[in-house]
Design a protein around this motif. Structure first.
Motif, PDB file in Angstrom:
ATOM      1  N   GLY A 148      55.195  40.837  62.329  1.00 30.02           N
ATOM      2  CA  GLY A 148      56.546  41.160  62.788  1.00 30.02           C
ATOM      3  C   GLY A 148      56.729  42.099  63.967  1.00 30.02           C
ATOM      4  N   SER A 183      60.176  47.481  67.463  1.00 28.26           N
ATOM      5  CA  SER A 183      59.932  46.930  66.118  1.00 28.26           C
ATOM      6  C   SER A 183      59.237  47.930  65.208  1.00 28.26           C
ATOM      7  CB  SER A 183      59.015  45.705  66.190  1.00 28.26           C
ATOM      8  OG  SER A 183      59.591  44.676  66.931  1.00 28.26           O
ATOM      9  N   ALA A 200      57.208  47.155  62.981  1.00 32.76           N
ATOM     10  CA  ALA A 200      55.807  46.716  62.912  1.00 32.76           C
ATOM     11  C   ALA A 200      55.007  47.195  64.124  1.00 32.76           C
ATOM     12  CB  ALA A 200      55.753  45.192  62.827  1.00 32.76           C
ATOM     13  N   ALA A 217      55.754  34.803  64.534  1.00 36.33           N
ATOM     14  CA  ALA A 217      56.086  33.381  64.640  1.00 36.33           C
ATOM     15  C   ALA A 217      55.725  32.888  66.045  1.00 36.33           C
ATOM     16  CB  ALA A 217      57.573  33.195  64.384  1.00 36.33           C
ATOM     17  N   VAL A 275      56.025  32.354  58.902  1.00 31.82           N
ATOM     18  CA  VAL A 275      55.896  32.772  57.496  1.00 31.82           C
ATOM     19  C   VAL A 275      56.471  31.757  56.508  1.00 31.82           C
ATOM     20  CG1 VAL A 275      55.768  35.274  57.848  1.00 31.82           C
ATOM     21  CG2 VAL A 275      58.016  34.170  57.640  1.00 31.82           C
ATOM     22  N   SER A 293      56.840  42.658  57.803  1.00 32.28           N
ATOM     23  CA  SER A 293      57.971  43.277  58.506  1.00 32.28           C
ATOM     24  C   SER A 293      58.760  42.156  59.185  1.00 32.28           C
ATOM     25  CB  SER A 293      57.414  44.292  59.521  1.00 32.28           C
ATOM     26  OG  SER A 293      58.444  44.971  60.178  1.00 32.28           O
ATOM     27  N   GLY A 340      62.286  39.558  58.998  1.00 31.90           N
ATOM     28  CA  GLY A 340      63.612  39.302  58.451  1.00 31.90           C
ATOM     29  C   GLY A 340      64.480  38.598  59.465  1.00 31.90           C
ATOM     30  N   MET A 341      65.331  37.736  58.971  1.00 30.52           N
ATOM     31  CA  MET A 341      66.274  37.029  59.854  1.00 30.52           C
ATOM     32  C   MET A 341      67.375  36.389  59.014  1.00 30.52           C
ATOM     33  SD  MET A 341      67.088  34.318  62.079  1.00 30.52           S
ATOM     34  CE  MET A 341      65.957  32.974  61.896  1.00 30.52           C
ATOM     35  N   ILE A 390      62.744  32.801  55.045  1.00 30.54           N
ATOM     36  CA  ILE A 390      62.104  33.661  56.057  1.00 30.54           C
ATOM     37  C   ILE A 390      62.006  35.110  55.564  1.00 30.54           C
ATOM     38  CG2 ILE A 390      62.387  34.687  58.363  1.00 30.54           C
ATOM     39  CD1 ILE A 390      63.768  32.035  59.202  1.00 30.54           C
ATOM     40  N   TYR A 395      76.207  43.579  55.982  1.00 34.51           N
ATOM     41  CA  TYR A 395      74.796  43.207  55.819  1.00 34.51           C
ATOM     42  C   TYR A 395      74.675  41.779  55.276  1.00 34.51           C
ATOM     43  CZ  TYR A 395      69.860  44.432  55.635  1.00 34.51           C
ATOM     44  OH  TYR A 395      68.504  44.489  55.862  1.00 34.51           O
ATOM     45  N   LYS A 434      67.115  40.910  50.435  1.00 44.25           N
ATOM     46  CA  LYS A 434      66.348  42.141  50.160  1.00 44.25           C
ATOM     47  C   LYS A 434      66.199  42.363  48.657  1.00 44.25           C
ATOM     48  CE  LYS A 434      65.459  43.457  54.372  1.00 44.25           C
ATOM     49  NZ  LYS A 434      64.159  43.021  54.911  1.00 44.25           N
ATOM     50  N   GLN A 442      63.996  51.368  54.255  1.00 46.93           N
ATOM     51  CA  GLN A 442      64.037  52.199  55.464  1.00 46.93           C
ATOM     52  C   GLN A 442      65.477  52.457  55.921  1.00 46.93           C
ATOM     53  OE1 GLN A 442      62.171  53.873  57.495  1.00 46.93           O
ATOM     54  NE2 GLN A 442      63.217  53.760  59.464  1.00 46.93           N
ATOM     55  N   PRO A 492      68.618  52.708  58.594  1.00 44.53           N
ATOM     56  CA  PRO A 492      68.926  51.842  59.736  1.00 44.53           C
ATOM     57  C   PRO A 492      68.163  52.320  60.974  1.00 44.53           C
ATOM     58  CG  PRO A 492      70.915  52.922  58.906  1.00 44.53           C
ATOM     59  CD  PRO A 492      69.780  53.356  58.035  1.00 44.53           C
ATOM     60  N   PHE A 498      76.528  47.621  63.769  1.00 42.43           N
ATOM     61  CA  PHE A 498      75.312  48.399  63.502  1.00 42.43           C
ATOM     62  C   PHE A 498      75.432  49.856  63.955  1.00 42.43           C
ATOM     63  CE2 PHE A 498      71.213  50.184  64.601  1.00 42.43           C
ATOM     64  CZ  PHE A 498      70.524  50.004  63.422  1.00 42.43           C
TER      65      PHE A 498
HETATM   66  P1  NAI Z   1      62.377  43.093  64.575  1.00 40.61           P
HETATM   67  O1  NAI Z   1      63.403  42.121  65.062  1.00 40.61           O
HETATM   68  O2  NAI Z   1      61.616  43.841  65.581  1.00 40.61           O
HETATM   69  O3  NAI Z   1      61.363  42.374  63.559  1.00 40.61           O
HETATM   70  C1  NAI Z   1      61.672  41.211  62.810  1.00 40.61           C
HETATM   71  C2  NAI Z   1      60.488  40.292  62.963  1.00 40.61           C
HETATM   72  O4  NAI Z   1      60.574  39.116  62.127  1.00 40.61           O
HETATM   73  C3  NAI Z   1      60.336  39.763  64.404  1.00 40.61           C
HETATM   74  O5  NAI Z   1      59.080  40.138  64.923  1.00 40.61           O
HETATM   75  C4  NAI Z   1      60.437  38.257  64.244  1.00 40.61           C
HETATM   76  O6  NAI Z   1      59.707  37.531  65.203  1.00 40.61           O
HETATM   77  C5  NAI Z   1      59.886  38.096  62.827  1.00 40.61           C
HETATM   78  N1  NAI Z   1      60.171  36.758  62.284  1.00 40.61           N
HETATM   79  C6  NAI Z   1      61.382  36.155  62.188  1.00 40.61           C
HETATM   80  N2  NAI Z   1      61.217  34.897  61.702  1.00 40.61           N
HETATM   81  C7  NAI Z   1      59.875  34.728  61.472  1.00 40.61           C
HETATM   82  C8  NAI Z   1      59.091  33.648  60.983  1.00 40.61           C
HETATM   83  N3  NAI Z   1      59.636  32.480  60.605  1.00 40.61           N
HETATM   84  N4  NAI Z   1      57.744  33.811  60.904  1.00 40.61           N
HETATM   85  C9  NAI Z   1      57.159  34.985  61.271  1.00 40.61           C
HETATM   86  N5  NAI Z   1      57.870  36.041  61.728  1.00 40.61           N
HETATM   87  C10 NAI Z   1      59.210  35.922  61.841  1.00 40.61           C
HETATM   88  O7  NAI Z   1      63.204  44.127  63.644  1.00 40.61           O
HETATM   89  P2  NAI Z   1      62.760  45.253  62.604  1.00 40.61           P
HETATM   90  O8  NAI Z   1      63.962  46.076  62.404  1.00 40.61           O
HETATM   91  O9  NAI Z   1      61.514  45.888  63.038  1.00 40.61           O
HETATM   92  O10 NAI Z   1      62.562  44.418  61.260  1.00 40.61           O
HETATM   93  C11 NAI Z   1      61.396  44.443  60.487  1.00 40.61           C
HETATM   94  C12 NAI Z   1      61.751  44.484  58.989  1.00 40.61           C
HETATM   95  O11 NAI Z   1      62.355  45.736  58.684  1.00 40.61           O
HETATM   96  C13 NAI Z   1      62.740  43.401  58.554  1.00 40.61           C
HETATM   97  O12 NAI Z   1      62.384  42.945  57.251  1.00 40.61           O
HETATM   98  C14 NAI Z   1      64.035  44.192  58.466  1.00 40.61           C
HETATM   99  O13 NAI Z   1      64.978  43.598  57.599  1.00 40.61           O
HETATM  100  C15 NAI Z   1      63.504  45.504  57.913  1.00 40.61           C
HETATM  101  N6  NAI Z   1      64.412  46.642  58.024  1.00 40.61           N
HETATM  102  C16 NAI Z   1      64.994  46.932  59.226  1.00 40.61           C
HETATM  103  C17 NAI Z   1      65.899  47.963  59.317  1.00 40.61           C
HETATM  104  C18 NAI Z   1      66.586  48.245  60.612  1.00 40.61           C
HETATM  105  O14 NAI Z   1      67.652  48.894  60.589  1.00 40.61           O
HETATM  106  N7  NAI Z   1      66.050  47.818  61.740  1.00 40.61           N
HETATM  107  C19 NAI Z   1      66.244  48.817  58.140  1.00 40.61           C
HETATM  108  C20 NAI Z   1      65.545  48.452  56.947  1.00 40.61           C
HETATM  109  C21 NAI Z   1      64.674  47.389  56.889  1.00 40.61           C
END
Ligand code: NAI
Length: 288
Positions: A30, A36, A38, A57, A82, A109, A111-112, A136, A175, A182, A209, A211, A223
């Motif tokens: 991710g 990110s 990740a 992805a 995934v 890491s 989500g979508m 996803i 959300y 989640k 985590q 926001p 947001f």
């Molecule tokens: P991000 O947009 O940088 O990361 C989301 C990742 O999911 C991206 O790298 C995307 O390419 C990947 N992804 C989407 N569809 C996919 C697929 N089919 N196969 C493989 N990878 C796929 O955003 P962020 O915030 O770093 O998100 C990471 C995790 O953290 C998510 O689960 C998100 O829900 C969670 N999270 C985020 C918060 C926030 O406020 N940003 C707060 C709490 C949790």
């Protein structure tokens, strides 16, 4: 001991590296761009001595950003959607070949929300989109775990973590369907944590985590308001992506080997705060 500069909010602070992950091998899902969660985690794991494989992805890999990270952390990038079991099987096979053995930790890491992307509210969900979202954002965690379990790809006392959000427990209207995703994600961590713990002593947790300003985060309607509210409602303020990375390093390390099947809040105290003076003051504009 190495000391390296980290970007924290608006200032740069220095964090020490303790080699907590020396000799450990991990797969990080991710990392899309440098914001990110990740991405920040991969940097921190590398600092702590881990060897890594990065995955995302195929569509995200085409953006090319991840190659910058790959160079920094000296890791190969292996594409995997995934939602596809065959991609995940190949990912674990190739990772084990690269490492010359099994994996010690995995970060999910990912989500979508398709309904959110299409501007659909929670009360008008398209169920086809919803299925994709759950696949996803939640079932993919089960798929990752089942693939690893069947291949026996994770070492005993290994650690797997997925990232979650408090909308799994409480309502945050915008959300949307991600709240249900989640809740399912956290349930999978508990259920699979039982089986994986019993059979191979592998631990599985979710980290809930604060926001955080990332691509996925900023995709949530309103947001910025969300972010500011959480900042005011948390005694320590919002946890940044780099703070999250530090906590994840701890969870991947041997210092947390008996923690499993938990949803762990990493949110500056938000989850247990009823209200703060700052929020009360903002309700009385004349005193704000
Ligand atoms: P991000 O947009 O940088 O990361 C989301 C990742 O999911 C991206 O790298 C995307 O390419 C990947 N992804 C989407 N569809 C996919 C697929 N089919 N196969 C493989 N990878 C796929 O955003 P962020 O915030 O770093 O998100 C990471 C995790 O953290 C998510 O689960 C998100 O829900 C969670 N999270 C985020 C918060 C926030 O406020 N940003 C707060 C709490 C949790």
């Amino acid at each position: 001991m190495k000391i390296s500069p980290y970007f924290y909010g608006h200032k740069t602070i220095k964090l020490m590296a303790y080699q907590l992950l020396k000799g450990k091998k991990g797969i990080i899902f991710g990392a899309l761009d440098e914001k990110s969660l990740a991405w920040r985690t991969a940097l921190r794991c590398f600092e702590e001595g881990a060897q890594l494989v990065l995955t995302n992805a195929p569509v995200a890999l085409r953006m090319g950003e991840i190659n910058k990270l790959a160079e920094l952390v000296k890791a190969p990038v292996i594409g995997a959607d995934v939602t596809k079991s065959e991609d995940l099987k190949k990912l674990f096979e190739d990772s084990m070949t690269h490492f010359g053995g099994k994996v010690d930790f995995v970060l999910h890491s990912v989500g979508m929300s398709v309904n959110m992307r299409k501007g659909k509210a929670y009360t008008e969900l398209d169920y086809g989109f919803n299925q994709k979202t759950l696949d996803i954002s939640a079932m993919s965690f089960h798929r990752v775990l089942q693939t690893a379990y069947e291949m026996d790809a994770i070492n005993s006392w290994g650690s797997v973590v997925a990232l979650s959000y408090i909308a799994a427990q409480r309502v945050f209207p915008d959300y949307n369907e991600m709240a249900d995703a989640k809740a399912l994600l956290e349930s999978i961590a508990r259920s699979f944590g039982y089986y994986y713990g019993m059979k191979r002593k592998v631990r599985i947790n979710t980290v809930s985590q604060s926001p955080t300003k990332t691509t996925a985060g900023s995709g949530v309607k309103g947001f910025d308001g969300f972010f500011e509210y959480a900042e005011k409602m948390s005694p320590l303020g919002n946890a940044s992506a780099d703070d999250c990375a530090g906590y994840l390093v701890l969870l991947f390390s041997d210092l947390t080997k008996m923690i499993t099947m938990q949803n762990l809040f990493h949110d500056g105290g938000f989850s247990f705060t009823g209200v703060t003076e700052a929020v009360v003051a903002s309700m009385k504009p004349d005193q704000a």
